[in-house]
Each structure stands twice: as structure tokens, then as C-alpha cells.
Design a protein around this motif. Structure first.
Motif, mmCIF file in Angstrom:
data_model
loop_
_atom_site.group_PDB
_atom_site.id
_atom_site.type_symbol
_atom_site.label_atom_id
_atom_site.label_comp_id
_atom_site.label_asym_id
_atom_site.label_seq_id
_atom_site.Cartn_x
_atom_site.Cartn_y
_atom_site.Cartn_z
ATOM 1 N N VAL A 273 43.435 118.963 26.542
ATOM 2 C CA VAL A 273 42.188 118.797 26.043
ATOM 3 C C VAL A 273 41.547 120.378 26.187
ATOM 4 O O VAL A 273 40.700 120.967 25.549
ATOM 5 C CB VAL A 273 41.250 117.779 26.427
ATOM 6 N N GLY A 274 41.651 120.716 27.423
ATOM 7 C CA GLY A 274 41.087 122.192 27.970
ATOM 8 C C GLY A 274 41.615 123.164 26.909
ATOM 9 O O GLY A 274 41.049 124.161 26.573
ATOM 10 N N ARG A 275 43.205 123.076 26.800
ATOM 11 C CA ARG A 275 43.732 124.141 25.849
ATOM 12 C C ARG A 275 43.333 123.957 24.611
ATOM 13 O O ARG A 275 42.853 125.225 23.915
ATOM 14 C CB ARG A 275 45.260 123.936 26.183
ATOM 15 N N VAL A 276 43.234 122.915 23.953
ATOM 16 C CA VAL A 276 42.897 122.793 22.710
ATOM 17 C C VAL A 276 41.276 123.431 22.606
ATOM 18 O O VAL A 276 41.100 123.894 21.511
ATOM 19 C CB VAL A 276 42.929 121.283 22.329
ATOM 20 N N THR A 277 40.647 123.035 23.462
ATOM 21 C CA THR A 277 39.141 123.415 23.437
ATOM 22 C C THR A 277 38.931 124.984 23.505
ATOM 23 O O THR A 277 38.180 125.593 22.656
ATOM 24 C CB THR A 277 38.365 122.619 24.608
ATOM 25 N N ARG A 278 39.934 125.464 24.293
ATOM 26 C CA ARG A 278 39.935 127.073 24.407
ATOM 27 C C ARG A 278 40.630 127.622 23.057
ATOM 28 O O ARG A 278 39.549 128.620 22.433
ATOM 29 C CB ARG A 278 40.997 127.270 25.610
ATOM 30 N N GLN A 279 41.442 127.093 22.586
ATOM 31 C CA GLN A 279 41.898 127.637 21.334
ATOM 32 C C GLN A 279 40.942 127.448 20.071
ATOM 33 O O GLN A 279 40.731 128.331 19.362
ATOM 34 C CB GLN A 279 43.249 126.987 20.779
ATOM 35 N N ALA A 280 40.296 126.319 20.294
ATOM 36 C CA ALA A 280 39.255 126.026 19.105
ATOM 37 C C ALA A 280 38.055 127.150 19.074
ATOM 38 O O ALA A 280 37.593 127.763 18.367
ATOM 39 C CB ALA A 280 38.701 124.733 19.124
ATOM 40 N N LEU A 281 37.608 127.400 20.656
ATOM 41 C CA LEU A 281 36.521 128.141 20.746
ATOM 42 C C LEU A 281 36.945 129.465 20.466
ATOM 43 O O LEU A 281 36.198 130.420 19.895
ATOM 44 C CB LEU A 281 36.204 128.249 22.235
ATOM 45 N N THR A 282 38.272 130.106 20.849
ATOM 46 C CA THR A 282 38.744 131.335 20.193
ATOM 47 C C THR A 282 38.670 131.655 18.837
ATOM 48 O O THR A 282 38.356 132.782 18.103
ATOM 49 C CB THR A 282 40.019 131.709 20.934
ATOM 50 N N ALA A 283 39.231 130.560 18.163
ATOM 51 C CA ALA A 283 39.269 130.650 16.740
ATOM 52 C C ALA A 283 37.885 130.644 16.178
ATOM 53 O O ALA A 283 37.603 131.458 15.128
ATOM 54 C CB ALA A 283 39.952 129.463 16.073
ATOM 55 N N ALA A 284 36.789 130.280 16.810
ATOM 56 C CA ALA A 284 35.488 130.088 16.198
ATOM 57 C C ALA A 284 34.925 131.517 16.566
ATOM 58 O O ALA A 284 34.216 131.852 15.517
ATOM 59 C CB ALA A 284 34.741 128.978 16.856
ATOM 60 N N ARG A 285 35.148 132.009 17.624
ATOM 61 C CA ARG A 285 34.796 133.263 17.828
ATOM 62 C C ARG A 285 35.070 134.293 17.069
ATOM 63 O O ARG A 285 34.412 135.143 16.398
ATOM 64 C CB ARG A 285 34.950 133.719 19.212
ATOM 65 N N ASP A 286 36.515 134.163 16.820
ATOM 66 C CA ASP A 286 37.067 135.076 15.699
ATOM 67 C C ASP A 286 36.296 135.009 14.385
ATOM 68 O O ASP A 286 36.243 136.093 13.518
ATOM 69 C CB ASP A 286 38.463 134.961 15.665
ATOM 70 N N SER A 287 36.188 133.839 13.868
ATOM 71 C CA SER A 287 35.707 133.751 12.739
ATOM 72 C C SER A 287 34.282 134.369 12.519
ATOM 73 O O SER A 287 34.003 134.632 11.595
ATOM 74 C CB SER A 287 35.711 131.995 12.272
ATOM 75 N N VAL A 288 33.685 133.957 13.588
ATOM 76 C CA VAL A 288 32.154 134.354 13.462
ATOM 77 C C VAL A 288 32.303 135.679 13.624
ATOM 78 O O VAL A 288 31.344 136.409 12.451
ATOM 79 C CB VAL A 288 31.304 133.735 14.632
ATOM 80 N N ARG A 289 33.079 136.642 14.090
ATOM 81 C CA ARG A 289 33.040 138.019 14.294
ATOM 82 C C ARG A 289 33.521 138.421 12.696
ATOM 83 O O ARG A 289 33.010 139.273 12.446
ATOM 84 C CB ARG A 289 34.183 138.463 15.446
#
Length: 332
Positions: A273-289
Motif C-alpha cells: 500500500v505504501g509503494r502504491v501510495t507513493r507512486q500515486a502521489l508521484t504521478a499526481a505531482r507530475d500531473s499537477v506540475r
């Protein structure tokens, strides 16, 4: 517990009285000493346990607290307040007191003292001359008057001393005879026929009581040791061994099962769950950027590209060297 055997001593032949006293005294002393020794051993064990678990940690904490509350503040006050203040007061005292006192002593008191010494020297010479005259008069008085009178007084005192000595010698002889036959002879008889036998009996009784106390203390120590070992074994088999058996045969397998079937899967799931959450947060940050960059590009247009500035020397192998005459300006 002191269970060592006493050092062997030379055995003296015991009489009927000693044997008759020894056995009852040892029995009575053993009965009285055994509870005291057991209570003493219990108090020693409790004291050691209390010292190791309570008193020593509390003492260390109180020592640290005492240092923090009393020692360190006083050290700080002494180092940063008292010492500088004392140095300042010493400097001020030197300037206001010592220097004026030295000047007063050197330029006022010393000349006055020299003058007083000169006057005192003259007065001393006069007194010495007068003393020599008085001394001569006294010597004449001693030699012509006091010495004959003293000789006469001494002759009279010698005669009186001889008479008094004779009287005192006679009185001393009478008193010595009375003391011998009224005090010394009865005291010797009382010591020889009453006190000495009673003292021997009391010495035998005291020695036997002391030996009985030592013997009873050692026997009580062995009894106390045996009772302590029995209680320790009883506590071990009643409490320690069952607890150890339960821990080894029940709690340890159950803990292994819980670890293998519950804790490890839960940990793996949590890590996933931690890995999936980190990946989702990374993708969300890239999308926002990316969205922020697109929005900025839509509002302000494409950013202007920086113009390239020609370098003074060509890069790579075509740069100018000290050992070559070919330069960037003369190159074909």
C-alpha cells in the motif's frame, strides 16, 4: 553467610564442671540464635535487593538532581558573577587602599619612624646608664645584706625540716602498719579464697557461653542456608519453571504462528500500500506540475529561448595551445 570452619585451636582437657556447663549452654544458645540468624539472613537478602533495585537508582537520580539544582547554579554564579566581582573589588581596593597606604608608609611613616628610633636610642642610652647604677646598688645590697640573712633562714629551715621528717617517718610507719593489717591482709585473703575461685568459675562460664554462641551462629547459618535453598527451589518449581514451560511450549509457538500468518502478511500489505501510495502521489505531482506548465504556457506563451553566445575558443581538439601557432582566427 559465614560458614567457614573456625581455625583449629589447641584443645585443653575439660573437667566435669566444663562438660556440665557446655551442653546445656549450647542447647539454649542454639535455640535462641537460630531465629535471629534466619531473620538476619532474610534482612540481608532484602537489603541487597532493595539497594540494587530502589536505593541505588534513586540515589543516582537524587545526586543528578542535587547537582542540577544546587551545584551547577552555584558554579555558574561563582564563575561568572563572584569571581569577576571579586577581581573588580580587588582592583578597586588596590587602587583606593594599597597604593595610598604604600605611599603613606614610604613617604610619611618611614621618616617619622626613623626620627622616633633616633629619640628612642638616646632615651635607651640614658636608661642603660641609670640601670647600671641601680644594678651596682642592688648587687651590694644582695652581697652585704640579703646573703647573710638568707643563710641564717636556710639553717633554721633545715633544722625544722629534719624535725618534721623524723615526725613524718614515725607517722608513716604507724599508718603503713595499720594499712597492711587492716586493709592489705584482708584484701589478699578475700582475693585468694573468694574472688579468684569465683572468677575462675565465671571465666569458664563466659568462655563456654562465647564458644556456644559461635557454634550456634555457625549452625544457624547452615540451617538458614538450607532453608533459603529450599525456599528458592520451591519458588523455582512452583513459579519459575511453570512460567518458563508456558513461555517455551505455548507462547513461543503461538507467537511464531501469529508472526508468520498475521504480522508478516500485514507488513507486506502495508508495504505494498505504501509503494502504491507513493507512486500515486508521484504521478499526481507530475500531473499537477505538467498542468501548471501548460496553464503558464497558455497564458504567457512559449518562453523565449536563450541566444547562444559564440565562444572565444573552439571546443575540443581545436582549442589554442601554447606549443602550436594555429589559432581559431588563422584556421582554414
Amino acid at each position: 553467610m559465614d560458614l567457614e570452619k573456625p581455625s583449629p585451636q589447641r584443645q585443653e582437657p575439660a573437667g566435669c564442671l566444663v562438660v556440665a556447663i557446655r551442653i546445656p549452654v549450647r542447647i539454649v544458645v542454639l535455640v535462641l540464635v537460630v531465629p535471629v540468624r534466619m531473620l538476619w539472613d532474610a534482612l540481608v537478602v532484602a537489603g541487597r535487593f532493595l539497594n540494587d533495585t530502589v536505593l541505588r537508582p534513586v540515589g543516582r537520580a537524587l545526586l543528578w538532581l542535587g547537582r542540577a539544582v544546587f551545584v551547577w547554579p552555584f558554579v555558574g554564579v561563582w564563575r561568572y558573577v563572584v569571581v569577576p566581582l571579586a577581581k573588580g573589588i580587588a582592583w578597586l581596593g588596590n587602587v583606593l587602599l594599597v597604593v595610598p597606604a604604600v605611599w603613606l608608609y614610604r613617604y610619611v611613616l618611614t621618616p617619622v619612624g626613623h626620627a622616633c628610633a633616633w629619640v628612642a636610642r638616646g632615651v635607651g642610652y640614658a636608661c642603660a646608664w641609670l640601670g647600671r647604677g641601680i644594678r651596682a646598688g642592688l648587687e651590694w645590697l644582695y652581697a652585704r645584706v640579703l646573703t647573710p640573712v638568707g643563710h641564717a633562714v636556710m639553717w633554721v629551715l633545715k633544722g625544722l625540716g629534719a624535725v618534721l621528717a623524723a615526725i613524718g617517718l614515725g607517722l608513716f610507719g604507724v599508718v603503713a602498719w595499720l594499712v597492711r593489717y587492716l586493709v592489705v591482709v584482708p584484701a589478699v585473703w578475700l582475693y585468694r579464697w573468694v574472688l579468684a575461685p569465683v572468677g575462675r568459675v565465671l571465666a569458664v562460664v563466659g568462655r563456654e557461653v562465647w564458644d556456644a554462641l559461635g557454634h550456634a551462629w555457625r549452625v544457624a547459618g547452615r540451617i538458614s542456608l538450607a532453608v533459603g535453598r529450599f525456599l528458592a527451589s520451591l519458588f523455582r518449581w512452583i513459579f519459575v519453571e511453570p512460567v518458563r514451560w508456558v513461555y517455551r511450549t505455548v507462547l513461543t509457538p503461538v507467537g511464531h504462528v501469529v508472526r508468520d500468518l498475521v504480522l508478516r502478511p500485514v507488513a507486506e500489505a502495508a508495504r505494498s500500500v505504501g509503494r502504491v501510495t507513493r507512486q500515486a502521489l508521484t504521478a499526481a505531482r507530475d500531473s499537477v506540475r505538467q498542468a501548471r506548465a501548460d496553464f503558464r504556457r497558455m497564458l504567457f506563451g512559449e518562453p523565449r529561448q536563450r541566444e547562444a553566445v559564440a565562444r572565444r575558443e573552439p571546443p575540443g581538439r581545436e582549442t589554442r595551445t601554447l606549443g602550436s601557432s594555429t589559432t581559431a582566427l588563422t584556421k582554414d
